[in-house]
Design an enzyme around this catalytic site. Structure first.
Site, mmCIF file in Angstrom:
data_model
loop_
_atom_site.group_PDB
_atom_site.id
_atom_site.type_symbol
_atom_site.label_atom_id
_atom_site.label_comp_id
_atom_site.label_asym_id
_atom_site.label_seq_id
_atom_site.Cartn_x
_atom_site.Cartn_y
_atom_site.Cartn_z
ATOM 1 N N LYS A 191 86.624 -16.991 17.757
ATOM 2 C CA LYS A 191 86.557 -18.465 17.829
ATOM 3 C C LYS A 191 87.445 -18.990 18.956
ATOM 4 O O LYS A 191 87.177 -20.058 19.514
ATOM 5 C CB LYS A 191 86.929 -19.087 16.482
ATOM 6 C CG LYS A 191 88.327 -18.771 15.965
ATOM 7 C CD LYS A 191 89.352 -19.795 16.345
ATOM 8 C CE LYS A 191 90.730 -19.420 15.860
ATOM 9 N NZ LYS A 191 91.763 -20.419 16.253
ATOM 10 N N THR A 248 89.532 -25.620 16.102
ATOM 11 C CA THR A 248 90.003 -25.114 17.390
ATOM 12 C C THR A 248 89.309 -25.799 18.558
ATOM 13 O O THR A 248 89.906 -25.979 19.623
ATOM 14 C CB THR A 248 89.763 -23.597 17.469
ATOM 15 O OG1 THR A 248 90.330 -22.976 16.318
ATOM 16 C CG2 THR A 248 90.403 -23.001 18.698
ATOM 17 N N GLU A 281 95.695 -17.279 22.709
ATOM 18 C CA GLU A 281 95.218 -15.941 22.337
ATOM 19 C C GLU A 281 93.850 -15.614 22.927
ATOM 20 O O GLU A 281 93.525 -14.457 23.177
ATOM 21 C CB GLU A 281 95.133 -15.831 20.808
ATOM 22 C CG GLU A 281 96.428 -16.095 20.062
ATOM 23 C CD GLU A 281 97.307 -14.869 19.980
ATOM 24 O OE1 GLU A 281 97.107 -13.937 20.787
ATOM 25 O OE2 GLU A 281 98.187 -14.843 19.115
#
Length: 331
Positions: A191, A248, A281
């Site tokens: 994601k 997100t 990330e």
């Protein structure tokens, strides 16, 4: 005797987890930080000023740079170290972590060199032990301020997942138990790649229709990627999948979305990463996702274009055109 829980990490999520777990009177929480100076500063000010300004850390939470002190008598570990630094950090801490105590991971990402998920890195470095992954829409900035949130705790051992469920759950933090550890970890990793794409949409000013379509096709890629590893398809339509993806892709707190937005506005990746305090990330995870999908013929068109923007200097606009001009298909 209260259950002692030791948190490894000094970032926003580590701090939020400490505050959350401390709400239970039958739990004693300690935090280990790599920087002894920062540990002393937080102990004195009771605030993680750089990453969670304005959020008070309760006095009951022990904050230390001494790993032996942090993990002494701990029944559970919570790992909240960015995936890019997870292996090297655990290797340094391993002598103090040599028991088989259950380990809870709130880490999201894949290791580029080995393609391992966080739970696999943990057991690879520390030896066989039970690992529980906590995932879902859960920005630390909101959790620490007691805004309502809901996540899943996943383990192949349902009884252990339920134990972690009760450890984390509060009147503002709802936790579901889940047995699909692989799916929750894969969703949490991929994601972030899609979030970079969503940020590019924002940076290019493409509007709501484009981002909605991107997220919808993004969840297809996440599910497709997870199926290769044996994840359950239903996980990707739940909190760890579509839930975390929505947060997100739309939140102002999203570091990966921010990277994408700034790319869309014309900045270079190196400029963006050098200016950020926290870790995005999705950048390194994109490398792992592309290598795995290429080697195993997994169709990941959005992820592929994000890789080319990040690492092959393809412009965001050109990447968009490539996606829009793909052969027509049946949904």
């Amino acid at each position: 005797m209260p259950t002692k829980i030791a948190i490894l990490g000094g970032g926003a999520m580590a701090t939020a987890c400490a505050i959350l777990l401390n709400e239970h009177q039958d739990q004693q929480v300690s935090m280990w930080l790599r920087s002894a100076d920062l540990a002393r500063e937080i102990t004195e000010t009771r605030e993680n000023k750089r990453l969670l300004p304005g959020v008070q850390i309760p006095q009951e939470i022990e904050v230390t740079g001494d790993i032996e002190q942090a993990v002494a008598d701990a029944e559970f570990l919570v790992v909240a170290i960015p995936s890019a630094f997870l292996r090297t950090s655990l290797e340094q801490l391993a002598p103090a972590l040599n028991s088989n105590r259950p380990t809870i991971s709130v880490v999201k990402g894949l290791e580029p060199e080995t393609h391992q998920r966080p739970s696999e890195i943990i057991t690879d470095v520390l030896g066989t032990r039970s690992v529980i992954a906590v995932g879902g829409p859960s920005h630390a900035e909101e959790i620490a301020r007691r805004l309502p949130a809901t996540v899943v705790a996943a383990s192949g051992d349902l009884s252990l997942a339920k134990r972690v469920q009760s450890m984390f759950a509060t009147d503002r933090f709802r936790v579901y138990a889940n047995v699909d550890l692989i799916g929750v970890e894969v969703a949490g990793a991929v994601k972030n790649v899609i979030a970079i794409a969503a940020g590019i949409c924002d940076g290019l000013g493409f509007g709501d229709n484009a981002k909605s379509a991107l997220m919808t096709r993004g969840i297809v890629e996440m599910s497709r990627f997870g199926a290769y590893f044996g994840a359950e398809e239903s996980t990707f339509s739940g909190l760890a999948g579509i839930g975390d993806l929505i947060t997100t892709c739309i939140s102002p707190y999203g570091r990966n979305r921010l990277v994408g937005r700034r790319l869309g506005e014309g900045e270079s990746l190196s400029e963006i990463l050098e200016s950020m305090d926290a870790v995005a990330e999705g950048v390194k995870t994109t490398q792992a996702v592309m290598e795995i999908s290429d080697q195993n013929d997994i169709d990941m068109p959005i992820s592929q274009e994000i890789y080319r923007v990040l690492f092959e200097e393809k412009s965001p606009l050109e990447a968009t055109q490539t996606l829009m001009n793909r052969p027509y298909k049946i949904e």
